[in-house]
Scaffold this motif. Structure first.
Motif, PDB file in Angstrom:
ATOM      1  N   TRP A  20      35.868  71.728 -14.312  1.00 36.81           N
ATOM      2  CA  TRP A  20      35.814  72.641 -15.248  1.00 36.81           C
ATOM      3  C   TRP A  20      35.196  71.666 -16.411  1.00 36.81           C
ATOM      4  O   TRP A  20      34.489  72.110 -17.174  1.00 36.81           O
ATOM      5  CB  TRP A  20      37.175  73.380 -15.659  1.00 36.81           C
ATOM      6  CG  TRP A  20      37.216  74.547 -16.410  1.00 36.81           C
ATOM      7  CD1 TRP A  20      36.437  74.727 -17.672  1.00 36.81           C
ATOM      8  CD2 TRP A  20      37.934  75.698 -16.320  1.00 36.81           C
ATOM      9  NE1 TRP A  20      36.530  76.093 -18.044  1.00 36.81           N
ATOM     10  CE2 TRP A  20      37.634  76.531 -17.033  1.00 36.81           C
ATOM     11  CE3 TRP A  20      38.512  75.812 -15.198  1.00 36.81           C
ATOM     12  CZ2 TRP A  20      37.914  78.020 -17.132  1.00 36.81           C
ATOM     13  CZ3 TRP A  20      39.312  77.482 -15.171  1.00 36.81           C
ATOM     14  CH2 TRP A  20      38.801  78.226 -16.290  1.00 36.81           C
ATOM     15  N   ASN A  21      35.724  70.408 -16.790  1.00 40.15           N
ATOM     16  CA  ASN A  21      35.637  69.756 -17.905  1.00 40.15           C
ATOM     17  C   ASN A  21      34.263  69.128 -17.916  1.00 40.15           C
ATOM     18  O   ASN A  21      33.359  69.117 -18.785  1.00 40.15           O
ATOM     19  CB  ASN A  21      36.496  68.862 -18.327  1.00 40.15           C
ATOM     20  CG  ASN A  21      37.777  69.309 -18.801  1.00 40.15           C
ATOM     21  OD1 ASN A  21      37.392  70.394 -19.578  1.00 40.15           O
ATOM     22  ND2 ASN A  21      39.086  68.967 -18.503  1.00 40.15           N
ATOM     23  N   GLU A  22      33.645  68.857 -16.617  1.00 35.62           N
ATOM     24  CA  GLU A  22      32.399  68.255 -16.323  1.00 35.62           C
ATOM     25  C   GLU A  22      31.321  69.423 -16.690  1.00 35.62           C
ATOM     26  O   GLU A  22      30.485  69.129 -17.497  1.00 35.62           O
ATOM     27  CB  GLU A  22      32.409  68.120 -14.648  1.00 35.62           C
ATOM     28  CG  GLU A  22      30.910  67.560 -14.485  1.00 35.62           C
ATOM     29  CD  GLU A  22      31.097  67.144 -12.896  1.00 35.62           C
ATOM     30  OE1 GLU A  22      30.560  66.065 -12.635  1.00 35.62           O
ATOM     31  OE2 GLU A  22      31.181  68.257 -12.132  1.00 35.62           O
ATOM     32  N   VAL A  23      31.616  70.826 -16.184  1.00 38.43           N
ATOM     33  CA  VAL A  23      30.736  71.719 -16.569  1.00 38.43           C
ATOM     34  C   VAL A  23      30.639  71.883 -18.140  1.00 38.43           C
ATOM     35  O   VAL A  23      29.624  72.287 -18.848  1.00 38.43           O
ATOM     36  CB  VAL A  23      30.836  73.045 -15.789  1.00 38.43           C
ATOM     37  CG1 VAL A  23      30.017  74.219 -16.265  1.00 38.43           C
ATOM     38  CG2 VAL A  23      30.719  72.790 -14.235  1.00 38.43           C
ATOM     39  N   ILE A  24      31.897  71.765 -18.962  1.00 37.05           N
ATOM     40  CA  ILE A  24      31.900  72.168 -20.068  1.00 37.05           C
ATOM     41  C   ILE A  24      30.879  70.865 -20.951  1.00 37.05           C
ATOM     42  O   ILE A  24      29.987  71.131 -21.683  1.00 37.05           O
ATOM     43  CB  ILE A  24      33.477  71.883 -20.777  1.00 37.05           C
ATOM     44  CG1 ILE A  24      33.965  73.157 -20.371  1.00 37.05           C
ATOM     45  CG2 ILE A  24      33.223  71.759 -22.318  1.00 37.05           C
ATOM     46  CD1 ILE A  24      35.562  73.339 -20.738  1.00 37.05           C
ATOM     47  N   ASP A  25      31.049  69.645 -20.340  1.00 32.96           N
ATOM     48  CA  ASP A  25      30.313  68.594 -21.042  1.00 32.96           C
ATOM     49  C   ASP A  25      28.975  68.861 -20.867  1.00 32.96           C
ATOM     50  O   ASP A  25      28.195  68.295 -21.820  1.00 32.96           O
ATOM     51  CB  ASP A  25      30.891  67.199 -20.355  1.00 32.96           C
ATOM     52  CG  ASP A  25      32.143  66.924 -20.854  1.00 32.96           C
ATOM     53  OD1 ASP A  25      32.622  67.327 -21.955  1.00 32.96           O
ATOM     54  OD2 ASP A  25      32.576  66.053 -20.261  1.00 32.96           O
ATOM     55  N   GLU A  26      28.223  69.087 -19.832  1.00 33.77           N
ATOM     56  CA  GLU A  26      27.135  69.635 -19.524  1.00 33.77           C
ATOM     57  C   GLU A  26      26.374  70.417 -20.639  1.00 33.77           C
ATOM     58  O   GLU A  26      24.981  70.256 -20.896  1.00 33.77           O
ATOM     59  CB  GLU A  26      26.717  70.001 -18.347  1.00 33.77           C
ATOM     60  CG  GLU A  26      27.028  69.083 -17.036  1.00 33.77           C
ATOM     61  CD  GLU A  26      26.994  69.592 -15.756  1.00 33.77           C
ATOM     62  OE1 GLU A  26      27.114  68.837 -14.685  1.00 33.77           O
ATOM     63  OE2 GLU A  26      26.969  70.848 -15.619  1.00 33.77           O
ATOM     64  N   GLY A  27      26.983  71.470 -21.091  1.00 29.57           N
ATOM     65  CA  GLY A  27      26.796  72.364 -22.050  1.00 29.57           C
ATOM     66  C   GLY A  27      25.516  73.385 -21.774  1.00 29.57           C
ATOM     67  O   GLY A  27      24.760  73.721 -22.666  1.00 29.57           O
TER      68      GLY A  27
END
Length: 162
Positions: A20-27
């Motif tokens: 989830w946080n990996e996808v958030i970071d990708e923006g």
């Protein structure tokens, strides 16, 4: 590839938080900018109709959550969130999760699925939902800011089961 989809269990929470946080970071697809804590992810997962993980050799590499798109009089339409870790994209896992979530939505009694915010520049998602015969029913101009500060449109997709 040894890939299976199975119901979420509490041992999967750390992997889901990471993805989830990996996808958030990708923006490029989620509106959130701040990381979700383990407890925040757990709080969200508890309130879902269904949560499934896709696993490769026992490791969670993606997941989806399924819930009502609208409350009360609109709760016959499903909505879902999907995420796959970067290294496993482009391998057909998104399609597996999409097809699985459609079956699950039908089993849960939903009459349709709607996605309210597919980012127009997320070509993989656009292609996936159109390949699964979702109809693009709307477009919101300049609704999403990518990590590079480019402002792009979002699409609304809908698929009726009836």
């Amino acid at each position: 590839m040894n890939v299976i989809i199975e119901k979420f269990n509490k041992e999967d929470i750390n992997s889901i938080e990471y993805i989830w946080n990996e996808v958030i970071d990708e923006g490029e697809s989620f509106f959130w900018t701040e990381h979700f804590s383990n407890s925040k992810v757990s709080e969200i997962l508890v309130n879902q109709k269904a949560v499934y993980c896709v696993k490769y050799n026992g490791q969670v590499v993606g997941f989806y959550i399924l819930h009502d798109n609208f409350p009360s009089r609109g709760n016959h339409i499903a909505n879902a969130l999907y995420a796959i870790t970067k290294e496993f994209r482009g391998k057909g896992i998104g399609k597996m999760l999409g097809e699985h979530s459609i079956r699950t939505a039908k089993e849960c009694g939903y009459k349709a699925m709607q996605f309210n915010s597919v980012v127009s520049t997320n070509i993989a998602s656009v292609h996936l939902w159109e390949s699964l015969r979702f109809n693009r029913v709307g477009q919101v101009k300049n609704a999403f800011t990518r990590n590079n500060n480019e402002i792009v449109d979002i699409y609304i997709y809908f698929k009726a089961f009836f």
